[in-house]
Design a protein around this motif. Structure first.
Motif, PDB file in Angstrom:
ATOM      1  N   ASP A 242      23.386  27.488 -29.813  1.00 41.16           N
ATOM      2  CA  ASP A 242      23.459  27.277 -28.350  1.00 41.16           C
ATOM      3  C   ASP A 242      24.892  27.133 -27.838  1.00 41.16           C
ATOM      4  O   ASP A 242      25.177  26.259 -27.002  1.00 41.16           O
ATOM      5  N   VAL A 243      25.772  27.990 -28.327  1.00 40.97           N
ATOM      6  CA  VAL A 243      27.183  27.897 -27.931  1.00 40.97           C
ATOM      7  C   VAL A 243      27.332  28.160 -26.428  1.00 40.97           C
ATOM      8  O   VAL A 243      26.698  29.048 -25.860  1.00 40.97           O
ATOM      9  N   MET A 244      28.156  27.326 -25.785  1.00 35.73           N
ATOM     10  CA  MET A 244      28.352  27.410 -24.335  1.00 35.73           C
ATOM     11  C   MET A 244      29.754  27.887 -23.969  1.00 35.73           C
ATOM     12  O   MET A 244      30.045  28.144 -22.804  1.00 35.73           O
ATOM     13  N   GLY A 245      30.667  27.954 -24.961  1.00 37.87           N
ATOM     14  CA  GLY A 245      32.021  28.413 -24.661  1.00 37.87           C
ATOM     15  C   GLY A 245      32.868  28.425 -25.924  1.00 37.87           C
ATOM     16  O   GLY A 245      32.471  27.876 -26.957  1.00 37.87           O
ATOM     17  N   PHE A 246      34.024  29.085 -25.817  1.00 38.83           N
ATOM     18  CA  PHE A 246      34.945  29.190 -26.961  1.00 38.83           C
ATOM     19  C   PHE A 246      36.295  28.597 -26.584  1.00 38.83           C
ATOM     20  O   PHE A 246      36.725  28.699 -25.436  1.00 38.83           O
ATOM     21  N   ASN A 247      36.983  28.006 -27.559  1.00 35.72           N
ATOM     22  CA  ASN A 247      38.342  27.500 -27.346  1.00 35.72           C
ATOM     23  C   ASN A 247      39.267  28.115 -28.379  1.00 35.72           C
ATOM     24  O   ASN A 247      38.823  28.587 -29.424  1.00 35.72           O
ATOM     25  N   GLY A 248      40.574  28.000 -28.105  1.00 37.29           N
ATOM     26  CA  GLY A 248      41.576  28.410 -29.083  1.00 37.29           C
ATOM     27  C   GLY A 248      41.881  29.895 -28.993  1.00 37.29           C
ATOM     28  O   GLY A 248      41.429  30.594 -28.083  1.00 37.29           O
ATOM     29  N   SER A 249      42.672  30.356 -29.968  1.00 39.83           N
ATOM     30  CA  SER A 249      43.028  31.771 -29.969  1.00 39.83           C
ATOM     31  C   SER A 249      43.288  32.223 -31.393  1.00 39.83           C
ATOM     32  O   SER A 249      43.430  31.403 -32.305  1.00 39.83           O
ATOM     33  N   GLY A 250      43.344  33.539 -31.562  1.00 39.23           N
ATOM     34  CA  GLY A 250      43.609  34.111 -32.884  1.00 39.23           C
ATOM     35  C   GLY A 250      42.571  33.664 -33.895  1.00 39.23           C
ATOM     36  O   GLY A 250      41.369  33.702 -33.629  1.00 39.23           O
ATOM     37  N   ALA A 251      43.033  33.221 -35.056  1.00 35.79           N
ATOM     38  CA  ALA A 251      42.109  32.817 -36.117  1.00 35.79           C
ATOM     39  C   ALA A 251      41.576  31.407 -35.890  1.00 35.79           C
ATOM     40  O   ALA A 251      40.662  30.956 -36.581  1.00 35.79           O
ATOM     41  N   ASP A 252      42.163  30.702 -34.915  1.00 34.49           N
ATOM     42  CA  ASP A 252      41.802  29.301 -34.712  1.00 34.49           C
ATOM     43  C   ASP A 252      40.866  29.154 -33.506  1.00 34.49           C
ATOM     44  O   ASP A 252      41.283  28.781 -32.418  1.00 34.49           O
ATOM     45  N   ILE A 253      39.593  29.519 -33.730  1.00 29.32           N
ATOM     46  CA  ILE A 253      38.606  29.484 -32.652  1.00 29.32           C
ATOM     47  C   ILE A 253      37.648  28.314 -32.893  1.00 29.32           C
ATOM     48  O   ILE A 253      37.193  28.098 -34.019  1.00 29.32           O
ATOM     49  N   THR A 254      37.347  27.568 -31.845  1.00 25.71           N
ATOM     50  CA  THR A 254      36.309  26.537 -31.949  1.00 25.71           C
ATOM     51  C   THR A 254      35.232  26.821 -30.908  1.00 25.71           C
ATOM     52  O   THR A 254      35.447  27.577 -29.959  1.00 25.71           O
ATOM     53  N   PHE A 255      34.075  26.207 -31.122  1.00 28.57           N
ATOM     54  CA  PHE A 255      32.897  26.474 -30.284  1.00 28.57           C
ATOM     55  C   PHE A 255      32.483  25.209 -29.545  1.00 28.57           C
ATOM     56  O   PHE A 255      32.517  24.114 -30.114  1.00 28.57           O
ATOM     57  N   ASN A 256      32.077  25.356 -28.300  1.00 30.55           N
ATOM     58  CA  ASN A 256      31.487  24.235 -27.571  1.00 30.55           C
ATOM     59  C   ASN A 256      29.979  24.367 -27.622  1.00 30.55           C
ATOM     60  O   ASN A 256      29.443  25.444 -27.363  1.00 30.55           O
ATOM     61  N   ARG A 257      29.312  23.244 -27.940  1.00 28.56           N
ATOM     62  CA  ARG A 257      27.849  23.306 -27.973  1.00 28.56           C
ATOM     63  C   ARG A 257      27.260  21.947 -27.609  1.00 28.56           C
ATOM     64  O   ARG A 257      27.892  20.912 -27.796  1.00 28.56           O
ATOM     65  N   PRO A 258      26.018  21.959 -27.103  1.00 30.01           N
ATOM     66  CA  PRO A 258      25.389  20.688 -26.714  1.00 30.01           C
ATOM     67  C   PRO A 258      24.733  19.988 -27.905  1.00 30.01           C
ATOM     68  O   PRO A 258      24.270  20.637 -28.845  1.00 30.01           O
ATOM     69  N   MET A 259      24.730  18.677 -27.880  1.00 29.66           N
ATOM     70  CA  MET A 259      23.988  17.880 -28.863  1.00 29.66           C
ATOM     71  C   MET A 259      23.194  16.825 -28.091  1.00 29.66           C
ATOM     72  O   MET A 259      23.423  16.609 -26.916  1.00 29.66           O
ATOM     73  N   TRP A 260      22.293  16.147 -28.770  1.00 27.66           N
ATOM     74  CA  TRP A 260      21.470  15.100 -28.138  1.00 27.66           C
ATOM     75  C   TRP A 260      20.937  15.568 -26.777  1.00 27.66           C
ATOM     76  O   TRP A 260      21.182  14.957 -25.745  1.00 27.66           O
ATOM     77  N   ALA A 261      20.227  16.663 -26.798  1.00 27.42           N
ATOM     78  CA  ALA A 261      19.566  17.177 -25.598  1.00 27.42           C
ATOM     79  C   ALA A 261      20.533  17.381 -24.434  1.00 27.42           C
ATOM     80  O   ALA A 261      20.174  17.205 -23.278  1.00 27.42           O
ATOM     81  N   GLY A 262      21.767  17.760 -24.743  1.00 25.59           N
ATOM     82  CA  GLY A 262      22.722  18.024 -23.676  1.00 25.59           C
ATOM     83  C   GLY A 262      23.413  16.780 -23.145  1.00 25.59           C
ATOM     84  O   GLY A 262      24.186  16.854 -22.190  1.00 25.59           O
TER      85      GLY A 262
END
Lengths: 321, 265
Positions: free
Chosen positions: A120-140
């Motif tokens: 349930d990824v909602m967005g991406f951060n970082g650049s190049g090889a250093d990418i992280t994912f935003n996702r919801p936990m505990w029912a948002g």
């Protein structure tokens, strides 16, 4: 160059599932951040028509694998076919919309690739090889930034968080491949479609939802929905009571929606319901109880009986036309 | 038949979850814990199947000694015995599925039932990873056609039906726009959706009996699984709050706002 591979989904009727376009939109965002090429994958018995449709969304290539064994979707047959393709392409990221199929398939595909996965990824951060994912936990109730440390990174995408990719952006190369076919220990028996003349809940521009306050009488909800060309939704309490079918359920345990306009009638606003509709652009709450939590997320609230408000709303809206 | 069911310890779904100011996790104070609701549905389904086909329900949980509470809860519902994988510290889905794979290879169940997701990290992955690791069939999101409180409930076909020869299980799954039915060869993996059943309450005799039911202790080291996480949660934050809305006096005022301000009608 790194590769982002987005898996497209064909509905049982053979058409492209619309959430695929949001997944492609997300894939573009990720490809831009990661400095990667976007590729699209599609497997099935007869994927040609949909493959052609997928050409115009700015991907480098659309990989199409056809095999009679892939007639009915099964995680057990689709995962090996797509994993083999991902390995051949040396894909760094593999993603798909968080539809029922996406949720069933992607973890199995990730397991095959020995990859970690973010759901349930909602967005991406970082650049190049250093990418992280935003996702919801505990029912948002919590947003988490997560990092996947396996070489291949798999994810499913919350479609409502990404704009649908726009067509008409050149013609991607359509590349046919022979999908790896494995025997399955599972057999498809049947699929019973729940038919509705109204738009799909997760794809509708307007959603009108009813809760306990309807006491099971959805006539006014449905009438307003039809006036607005809207989908009908419901709270979990209403579904569990058997008043409406469960596939209308909006919430953490049901469908996550983000329409332009969400009208909640007689819904108190339990945390798990809010998690399913909080991202809507404009929220209207109609409830007799001025203390109902739904008012905390509503842009416009009316403290009144829904059976009075809804007919009046219909006649006022008719005046606009 | 032997059925293995998972029982994860999670925050009570009714509790208010707050993020710590430094974003390192959630505020633990005042939280209550329960068995993951989807797992509880799995325990119930396991008990119903065993009531029909004989056999035993073995419940498994991974975590520190506090997860014994959730194992005892499942035992009080009627599960026969429990396996506890003793581990403290973060685990990702690869590690959890790896540990469960070893437990499955040891126990050799005919069916493994897991919640479709746990309500803390909401990943919805472990059942599918486990199925792939074992090379088994999977039927996720097992569900019932009718409402749980409806009249039809008592008479309808259950969502999980074991074949007459005991070699297959037929599962009704909740998917987009409808219901799909699959038939898996046993052994197989099934994950539960919310509406599969209504879990029973533990009876007082059940609770008394649970105290003497065995809990076997295992560790990741004993099972030979490397549990170094490949998923790192870097930061948690509260979701952005919606800007405070207004209450309007009447319907014409509402329509005026929707038309001229929000521009959605």
């Amino acid at each position: 160059m790194p590769i982002v591979l987005i898996v497209a989904e064909q509905q049982p009727d053979g058409n492209l599932r619309k959430a695929t376009l949001n997944a492609i939109g997300a894939g573009k965002q990720l490809a831009e951040k990661a400095g990667a090429e976007l590729h699209i994958a599609l497997v099935g018995k007869d994927p040609a028509k949909v493959a052609d449709e997928l050409k115009g969304y700015g991907a480098k290539a659309v990989h199409v694998g056809a095999a009679p064994e892939l007639e009915h979707y099964l995680a057990e047959t689709y995962a090996p076919a797509l994993a083999a393709l991902a390995q051949e392409l040396k894909a760094d990221y593999v993603g798909m919309a968080s539809t029922a199929q996406g949720k069933d398939l992607m973890p199995r595909l990730a397991a095959r690739l020995r990859a970690a996965m973010a759901t349930d990824v909602m967005g991406f951060n970082g650049s190049g090889a250093d990418i992280t994912f935003n996702r919801p936990m505990w029912a948002g109730n919590v947003f988490a930034e997560v990092k996947l440390t396996t070489p291949v990174k798999v994810f499913s995408l919350r479609a409502t968080e990404f704009p649908a990719a726009q067509g008409g952006q050149g013609a991607a190369e359509v590349k046919a491949f022979t999908p790896k076919v494995e025997a399955s220990k599972t057999k498809f028996v049947d699929f019973k479609e729940v038919k509705s003349a109204r738009p799909e809940l997760t794809e509708a521009r307007v959603v009108v939802s009813g809760g306990r306050g309807t006491k099971g009488d959805f006539k006014e909800i449905e009438a307003l929905a039809d006036d607005l060309g809207a989908a009908v939704g419901a709270s979990r309490a209403v579904c569990d009571a058997g008043w409406v079918p469960n596939d209308l359920q909006v919430g953490q345990t049901g469908k996550v929606v983000a329409p332009q306009l969400y009208i909640a009638a007689g819904i108190s606003g339990a945390i798990q319901h809010l998690a399913g509709m909080k991202s809507s652009k404009t929220i209207v709450a109609i409830n007799k109880d001025p203390e109902a939590p739904i008012f905390q997320v509503a842009d416009y609230g009316i403290v009144a009986d829904l059976f009075k408000v809804l007919p009046e709303l219909r006649s006022e809206l008719a005046k606009l036309k | 038949m032997k059925i293995l069911v998972t029982a994860k310890r999670v925050e009570d779904p009714e509790s208010k979850i707050k993020v710590k100011p430094d974003g390192s996790g959630i505020v633990q104070e005042g939280l209550k814990y329960k068995i993951n609701p989807f797992d509880e549905i799995g325990v119930e389904e396991g008990l119903r199947l065993v009531a029909k086909h004989q056999g035993e329900v073995v419940v498994v949980s991974i975590g520190g000694k506090e997860v014994q509470e959730q194992l005892r809860h499942a035992l009080a519902m009627g599960a026969h015995r429990a396996v506890w994988v003793n581990h403290t510290g973060p685990l990702d889905q690869l590690a959890i599925a790896g540990l469960l794979q070893k437990v499955v290879e040891k126990e050799k169940p005919d069916l493994v039932i897991l919640g479709k997701q746990s309500i803390d990290d909401d990943q919805n992955q472990v059942g599918q990873y486990l199925a792939e690791f074992l090379g088994w069939g999977q039927a996720t999101f097992a569900s019932k056609v009718e409402s749980l409180e409806s009249e039809q409930e008592k008479n309808k076909v259950p969502a999980l039906v074991v074949g007459a020869d005991g070699k297959t299980v037929r599962v009704i799954r909740e998917v987009d726009n409808g219901l799909a039915t699959l038939e898996c060869q046993l052994p197989a993996i099934v994950t539960t959706d919310l509406r599969l059943n209504q879990p029973r309450y533990a009876s007082l005799p059940g609770i008394m009996k649970a105290k003497s039911k065995p809990i076997e202790e295992l560790t990741p080291a004993k099972l030979g699984v490397d549990v170094t996480p490949a998923i790192q949660v870097l930061k948690m934050s509260a979701p952005p709050a919606r800007k405070a809305g207004i209450k309007v006096a009447d319907v014409p005022a509402l329509v005026e706002k929707l038309h001229n301000e929000a521009k959605v009608v």
